[in-house]
Design a protein around this motif. Structure first.
Motif, PDB file in Angstrom:
ATOM      1  N   ASN A  33       0.828  -1.206   0.000  1.00  0.00           N
ATOM      2  CA  ASN A  33       0.000   0.000   0.000  1.00  0.00           C
ATOM      3  C   ASN A  33       0.863   1.255   0.000  1.00  0.00           C
ATOM      4  OD1 ASN A  33      -2.357  -1.436  -0.057  1.00  0.00           O
ATOM      5  ND2 ASN A  33      -2.724  -1.308   2.137  1.00  0.00           N
ATOM      6  N   LEU A  34       1.947   1.250   0.751  1.00  0.00           N
ATOM      7  CA  LEU A  34       2.843   2.403   0.753  1.00  0.00           C
ATOM      8  C   LEU A  34       3.486   2.606  -0.611  1.00  0.00           C
ATOM      9  CD1 LEU A  34       4.530   2.084   4.258  1.00  0.00           C
ATOM     10  CD2 LEU A  34       2.899   3.814   3.506  1.00  0.00           C
ATOM     11  N   GLN A  51       0.886   4.185  -2.867  1.00  0.00           N
ATOM     12  CA  GLN A  51       0.731   5.608  -2.546  1.00  0.00           C
ATOM     13  C   GLN A  51       1.893   6.413  -3.109  1.00  0.00           C
ATOM     14  OE1 GLN A  51       0.800   6.459   1.630  1.00  0.00           O
ATOM     15  NE2 GLN A  51       0.044   8.530   1.361  1.00  0.00           N
ATOM     16  N   ARG A  52       3.095   5.924  -2.974  1.00  0.00           N
ATOM     17  CA  ARG A  52       4.274   6.634  -3.491  1.00  0.00           C
ATOM     18  C   ARG A  52       4.224   6.713  -5.008  1.00  0.00           C
ATOM     19  NH1 ARG A  52       6.570  10.687  -2.487  1.00  0.00           N
ATOM     20  NH2 ARG A  52       8.773  10.831  -2.665  1.00  0.00           N
ATOM     21  N   LEU A  84       1.520   6.711  -6.896  1.00  0.00           N
ATOM     22  CA  LEU A  84       0.488   7.668  -7.276  1.00  0.00           C
ATOM     23  C   LEU A  84       0.978   9.108  -7.097  1.00  0.00           C
ATOM     24  CD1 LEU A  84      -2.779   6.008  -5.912  1.00  0.00           C
ATOM     25  CD2 LEU A  84      -1.806   5.899  -8.197  1.00  0.00           C
ATOM     26  N   THR A  85       1.754   9.349  -6.053  1.00  0.00           N
ATOM     27  CA  THR A  85       2.321  10.677  -5.845  1.00  0.00           C
ATOM     28  C   THR A  85       3.257  11.041  -7.000  1.00  0.00           C
ATOM     29  OG1 THR A  85       2.184  10.398  -3.454  1.00  0.00           O
ATOM     30  CG2 THR A  85       3.662  12.110  -4.252  1.00  0.00           C
ATOM     31  N   THR A 114      -7.338   2.319  -6.694  1.00  0.00           N
ATOM     32  CA  THR A 114      -6.861   3.256  -5.682  1.00  0.00           C
ATOM     33  C   THR A 114      -6.879   4.662  -6.271  1.00  0.00           C
ATOM     34  OG1 THR A 114      -4.587   2.851  -6.386  1.00  0.00           O
ATOM     35  CG2 THR A 114      -5.382   1.598  -4.497  1.00  0.00           C
ATOM     36  N   ALA A 138      -5.882   8.935  -5.532  1.00  0.00           N
ATOM     37  CA  ALA A 138      -5.216   9.951  -4.728  1.00  0.00           C
ATOM     38  C   ALA A 138      -5.474  11.296  -5.389  1.00  0.00           C
ATOM     39  CB  ALA A 138      -3.723   9.674  -4.634  1.00  0.00           C
TER      40      ALA A 138
END
Length: 193
Positions: free
Chosen positions: A45-46, A49-50, A52-53, A183, A185
């Protein structure tokens, strides 16, 4: 003479102790396996997230290109909305989190006639909108827009404005990145030209 052996009955205490120890070891192994699965899931998950950033930077780059040298490079071009450039000359309505509602669902994005030629790569879709922080489209009016201090107005307060300083309208870029496993963001940035 004949030897006689007496047979003792076994109690089975060692067998019960061994079975109990095996059950404890099995429970410990299951707990460790579950813990490592959760750790792997959190690490995954991390990394999503990274990623997507990092992918959001493509949306910001596309917005910079439109505003810098593209269809929205001039002040007169920014006075009216341009759906093909995902640009609104007036402030967009937002949800409680400050995200423009046009980005929150697929149908509202398409209904607003924004470009659906998404920046897609490796299962990641990047969508962006740019909105001028003014109450209405048209020529810039300082009274109806959120503004940024000009270069000679270092204090940022209008009553201390130096002669020759000018206020500029603020623009907001909002980016939605949709990745694997649906997901999402959201990212935002404001700037003045």
């Amino acid at each position: 003479m004949k030897t006689v052996f007496f047979r003792r009955q076994e109690q089975g205490v060692v067998l019960i102790g061994t079975l109990f120890a095996l059950v404890l070891l099995m429970l410990a192994a299951a707990a460790m396996l579950r813990s490592s699965d959760i750790s792997a899931m959190l690490a995954g998950n991390l990394s999503f997230q990274r990623d997507l950033t990092n992918q959001a930077e493509r949306g910001f780059a596309a917005a910079r290109k439109l505003m810098g040298s593209g269809a929205l490079a001039t002040e007169s071009a920014r006075e009216s909305s341009l759906a093909s450039g995902n640009y609104a000359a007036a402030r967009l309505t937002t949800n409680a989190s400050g995200i423009p509602k046009v980005l929150t669902s697929e149908s509202t994005y398409k209904d607003a006639k924004y470009s659906v030629a998404d920046i897609s790569e490796n299962g990641v879709t990047v969508r962006f909108v740019i909105d001028r922080q003014c109450l209405a489209a048209g020529a810039f009016n300082e009274a109806n827009c959120e503004t940024s201090a000009g270069s000679s107005d270092a204090s940022g307060s209008s009553w201390l404005r130096k002669p020759g300083s000018e206020r500029r309208p603020l623009y907001r870029v909002s980016v939605r990145v949709t990745g694997p496993r649906n997901t999402q963001a959201f990212f935002q940035s404001t700037f003045a030209l």
